[in-house]
Design a protein around this motif. Sequence first.
Motif, PDB file in Angstrom:
ATOM      1  N   ARG A 131       0.832  -1.205   0.000  1.00 41.85           N
ATOM      2  CA  ARG A 131       0.000   0.000   0.000  1.00 41.85           C
ATOM      3  C   ARG A 131       0.866   1.256   0.000  1.00 41.85           C
ATOM      4  O   ARG A 131       0.555   2.235  -0.670  1.00 41.85           O
ATOM      5  N   ARG A 132       1.961   1.217   0.759  1.00 39.78           N
ATOM      6  CA  ARG A 132       2.835   2.392   0.814  1.00 39.78           C
ATOM      7  C   ARG A 132       3.556   2.610  -0.514  1.00 39.78           C
ATOM      8  O   ARG A 132       3.729   3.742  -0.960  1.00 39.78           O
ATOM      9  N   LEU A 133       3.976   1.525  -1.141  1.00 37.15           N
ATOM     10  CA  LEU A 133       4.603   1.633  -2.457  1.00 37.15           C
ATOM     11  C   LEU A 133       3.656   2.284  -3.462  1.00 37.15           C
ATOM     12  O   LEU A 133       4.033   3.198  -4.202  1.00 37.15           O
ATOM     13  N   VAL A 134       2.425   1.799  -3.487  1.00 34.63           N
ATOM     14  CA  VAL A 134       1.447   2.326  -4.430  1.00 34.63           C
ATOM     15  C   VAL A 134       1.117   3.773  -4.109  1.00 34.63           C
ATOM     16  O   VAL A 134       1.046   4.630  -4.997  1.00 34.63           O
ATOM     17  N   SER A 135       0.917   4.085  -2.820  1.00 30.48           N
ATOM     18  CA  SER A 135       0.589   5.445  -2.420  1.00 30.48           C
ATOM     19  C   SER A 135       1.682   6.420  -2.819  1.00 30.48           C
ATOM     20  O   SER A 135       1.413   7.506  -3.348  1.00 30.48           O
ATOM     21  N   ARG A 136       2.909   6.024  -2.601  1.00 29.53           N
ATOM     22  CA  ARG A 136       4.024   6.900  -2.956  1.00 29.53           C
ATOM     23  C   ARG A 136       4.094   7.105  -4.462  1.00 29.53           C
ATOM     24  O   ARG A 136       4.328   8.215  -4.942  1.00 29.53           O
ATOM     25  N   ALA A 137       3.881   6.035  -5.211  1.00 31.13           N
ATOM     26  CA  ALA A 137       3.932   6.143  -6.668  1.00 31.13           C
ATOM     27  C   ALA A 137       2.800   7.010  -7.201  1.00 31.13           C
ATOM     28  O   ALA A 137       2.984   7.792  -8.132  1.00 31.13           O
ATOM     29  N   VAL A 138       1.625   6.869  -6.610  1.00 24.76           N
ATOM     30  CA  VAL A 138       0.480   7.679  -7.038  1.00 24.76           C
ATOM     31  C   VAL A 138       0.765   9.162  -6.842  1.00 24.76           C
ATOM     32  O   VAL A 138       0.506   9.994  -7.716  1.00 24.76           O
ATOM     33  N   HIS A 139       1.311   9.514  -5.681  1.00 27.59           N
ATOM     34  CA  HIS A 139       1.573  10.921  -5.391  1.00 27.59           C
ATOM     35  C   HIS A 139       2.765  11.458  -6.174  1.00 27.59           C
ATOM     36  O   HIS A 139       2.852  12.651  -6.455  1.00 27.59           O
ATOM     37  N   ALA A 140       3.672  10.558  -6.520  1.00 29.34           N
ATOM     38  CA  ALA A 140       4.856  11.000  -7.264  1.00 29.34           C
ATOM     39  C   ALA A 140       4.555  11.185  -8.744  1.00 29.34           C
ATOM     40  O   ALA A 140       5.238  11.927  -9.435  1.00 29.34           O
ATOM     41  N   ARG A 141       3.499  10.508  -9.235  1.00 32.08           N
ATOM     42  CA  ARG A 141       3.177  10.568 -10.655  1.00 32.08           C
ATOM     43  C   ARG A 141       1.692  10.858 -10.829  1.00 32.08           C
ATOM     44  O   ARG A 141       0.896   9.980 -11.138  1.00 32.08           O
ATOM     45  N   PRO A 142       1.300  12.135 -10.626  1.00 29.48           N
ATOM     46  CA  PRO A 142      -0.115  12.488 -10.653  1.00 29.48           C
ATOM     47  C   PRO A 142      -0.674  12.745 -12.045  1.00 29.48           C
ATOM     48  O   PRO A 142      -1.722  13.347 -12.187  1.00 29.48           O
ATOM     49  N   GLU A 143       0.016  12.309 -13.104  1.00 31.96           N
ATOM     50  CA  GLU A 143      -0.469  12.578 -14.449  1.00 31.96           C
ATOM     51  C   GLU A 143      -1.755  11.806 -14.715  1.00 31.96           C
ATOM     52  O   GLU A 143      -2.197  11.003 -13.917  1.00 31.96           O
ATOM     53  N   THR A 144      -2.303  12.006 -15.901  1.00 35.25           N
ATOM     54  CA  THR A 144      -3.571  11.377 -16.260  1.00 35.25           C
ATOM     55  C   THR A 144      -3.483   9.860 -16.129  1.00 35.25           C
ATOM     56  O   THR A 144      -2.554   9.244 -16.662  1.00 35.25           O
ATOM     57  N   PRO A 145      -4.403   9.257 -15.420  1.00 36.42           N
ATOM     58  CA  PRO A 145      -4.357   7.806 -15.221  1.00 36.42           C
ATOM     59  C   PRO A 145      -4.420   7.066 -16.554  1.00 36.42           C
ATOM     60  O   PRO A 145      -5.068   7.527 -17.501  1.00 36.42           O
ATOM     61  N   PRO A 146      -3.751   5.928 -16.651  1.00 33.24           N
ATOM     62  CA  PRO A 146      -3.807   5.149 -17.883  1.00 33.24           C
ATOM     63  C   PRO A 146      -5.194   4.570 -18.094  1.00 33.24           C
ATOM     64  O   PRO A 146      -5.910   4.280 -17.144  1.00 33.24           O
ATOM     65  N   ARG A 147      -5.575   4.432 -19.353  1.00 32.75           N
ATOM     66  CA  ARG A 147      -6.873   3.837 -19.668  1.00 32.75           C
ATOM     67  C   ARG A 147      -6.714   2.319 -19.673  1.00 32.75           C
ATOM     68  O   ARG A 147      -5.795   1.779 -20.283  1.00 32.75           O
ATOM     69  N   VAL A 148      -7.603   1.672 -18.983  1.00 30.68           N
ATOM     70  CA  VAL A 148      -7.585   0.209 -18.949  1.00 30.68           C
ATOM     71  C   VAL A 148      -8.859  -0.273 -19.634  1.00 30.68           C
ATOM     72  O   VAL A 148      -9.949  -0.122 -19.102  1.00 30.68           O
ATOM     73  N   GLU A 149      -8.692  -0.835 -20.816  1.00 34.97           N
ATOM     74  CA  GLU A 149      -9.840  -1.256 -21.592  1.00 34.97           C
ATOM     75  C   GLU A 149      -9.778  -2.760 -21.856  1.00 34.97           C
ATOM     76  O   GLU A 149      -8.723  -3.379 -21.762  1.00 34.97           O
ATOM     77  N   GLY A 150     -10.923  -3.297 -22.188  1.00 30.55           N
ATOM     78  CA  GLY A 150     -10.974  -4.697 -22.601  1.00 30.55           C
ATOM     79  C   GLY A 150     -10.880  -5.697 -21.471  1.00 30.55           C
ATOM     80  O   GLY A 150     -10.559  -6.874 -21.702  1.00 30.55           O
ATOM     81  N   LEU A 151     -11.154  -5.273 -20.228  1.00 34.22           N
ATOM     82  CA  LEU A 151     -11.091  -6.200 -19.097  1.00 34.22           C
ATOM     83  C   LEU A 151     -12.444  -6.868 -18.892  1.00 34.22           C
ATOM     84  O   LEU A 151     -13.490  -6.231 -18.996  1.00 34.22           O
ATOM     85  N   THR A 152     -12.403  -8.143 -18.590  1.00 34.08           N
ATOM     86  CA  THR A 152     -13.630  -8.840 -18.237  1.00 34.08           C
ATOM     87  C   THR A 152     -14.042  -8.430 -16.820  1.00 34.08           C
ATOM     88  O   THR A 152     -13.259  -7.828 -16.074  1.00 34.08           O
ATOM     89  N   THR A 153     -15.250  -8.772 -16.467  1.00 34.73           N
ATOM     90  CA  THR A 153     -15.728  -8.449 -15.121  1.00 34.73           C
ATOM     91  C   THR A 153     -14.866  -9.120 -14.059  1.00 34.73           C
ATOM     92  O   THR A 153     -14.513  -8.511 -13.047  1.00 34.73           O
ATOM     93  N   ARG A 154     -14.485 -10.362 -14.288  1.00 35.06           N
ATOM     94  CA  ARG A 154     -13.660 -11.086 -13.325  1.00 35.06           C
ATOM     95  C   ARG A 154     -12.270 -10.459 -13.237  1.00 35.06           C
ATOM     96  O   ARG A 154     -11.702 -10.349 -12.152  1.00 35.06           O
ATOM     97  N   GLU A 155     -11.713 -10.036 -14.363  1.00 39.10           N
ATOM     98  CA  GLU A 155     -10.407  -9.374 -14.345  1.00 39.10           C
ATOM     99  C   GLU A 155     -10.461  -8.072 -13.558  1.00 39.10           C
ATOM    100  O   GLU A 155      -9.532  -7.731 -12.834  1.00 39.10           O
ATOM    101  N   GLN A 156     -11.565  -7.355 -13.684  1.00 38.20           N
ATOM    102  CA  GLN A 156     -11.742  -6.124 -12.908  1.00 38.20           C
ATOM    103  C   GLN A 156     -11.795  -6.431 -11.417  1.00 38.20           C
ATOM    104  O   GLN A 156     -11.224  -5.696 -10.598  1.00 38.20           O
ATOM    105  N   ASP A 157     -12.468  -7.534 -11.058  1.00 42.73           N
ATOM    106  CA  ASP A 157     -12.528  -7.945  -9.656  1.00 42.73           C
ATOM    107  C   ASP A 157     -11.132  -8.258  -9.128  1.00 42.73           C
ATOM    108  O   ASP A 157     -10.747  -7.828  -8.030  1.00 42.73           O
ATOM    109  N   VAL A 158     -10.374  -9.025  -9.904  1.00 40.40           N
ATOM    110  CA  VAL A 158      -9.020  -9.414  -9.493  1.00 40.40           C
ATOM    111  C   VAL A 158      -8.131  -8.179  -9.379  1.00 40.40           C
ATOM    112  O   VAL A 158      -7.364  -8.040  -8.422  1.00 40.40           O
ATOM    113  N   LEU A 159      -8.236  -7.273 -10.346  1.00 39.54           N
ATOM    114  CA  LEU A 159      -7.415  -6.064 -10.333  1.00 39.54           C
ATOM    115  C   LEU A 159      -7.676  -5.239  -9.078  1.00 39.54           C
ATOM    116  O   LEU A 159      -6.749  -4.727  -8.445  1.00 39.54           O
TER     117      LEU A 159
END
Length: 208
Positions: A131-159
Motif C-alpha cells: 500500500r505504501r509503495l502504491v501510495s508513494r507512486a500515485v503521489h509521485a506521478r499524478p499525471e492522467t491515469p492510464p486507460r484500462v480497456e478490454g477487461l472482463t468483469t472477473r479481471e476487474q474484480d481481481v485487479l
Amino acid sequence: MIRVLLVDDQQLIRAGLRMLLDAEAGMEVIGEAGDGRTAVTMAAQLVPDVVVMDLRMPGVDGITATSRIMAERPATRVLVLTTFGDDDHLYPALQAGACGFLLKDAPPTELVNGIRQAAAGESPFSQEVLRRLVSRAVHARPETPPRVEGLTTREQDVLGLVAEGLTNTEIADRLHIGVTTVKTHITALMAKTNSPNRVRLALVAHRS
C-alpha cells in the motif's frame, strides 16, 4: 523442491525459520548464513532458489549482499524478511534486486506463501508495504491515469483486490475461485496493462 537459504544474524531467528520451513512439503533449507558476506559465498556455492534475507547485519548488510548475489546470479530470488519496513530500508532493497519484502511480524503462513510466490517468479509484499509503495507512486506521478480497456468483469474484480494488496491465495478465497485461475487472470492483466510486476499492476489499478 524449493531450495532456501536463510540469512539472519540472530541464530534463534534462523532456527525458528528452519523449523517452520522444514515442516513444509516441497521446501528445503539448504543453508544458513549469519552475515551478508557469508550469504554471498553460500549463494554462489549452494545455488538456492530463494534467499530469505535480513537487512541489518554486522559487516556486509543485507542490501549489499542482495546486490552482490544478484550481480553474480540474476536468476536468484531474494526475499527480504525484516523488522524494518520504512522507506530507508524498502527502496534500497528493491533497487538492489530483492523480489519481495515481508515483515517479521507477519503470520508464518505469509512467509511460507511468500517463499512459494518468490520461487514462482512473483513479487510478494506485506500488505502494509504494498500500500505504501502504491501510495508513494500515485503521489509521485499524478499525471492522467492510464486507460484500462478490454477487461472482463472477473479481471476487474481481481485487479481491485491486487490493489488492496491481497495475495493470490487471498484473492482466490475472496472470489471463490482457484489459485491457478487467479494466476491466469493476473498474467492477462499484466499483458493488457503492460505491467511488468505486481506493484505496477496495483499502481495501475489505483490510478485508473
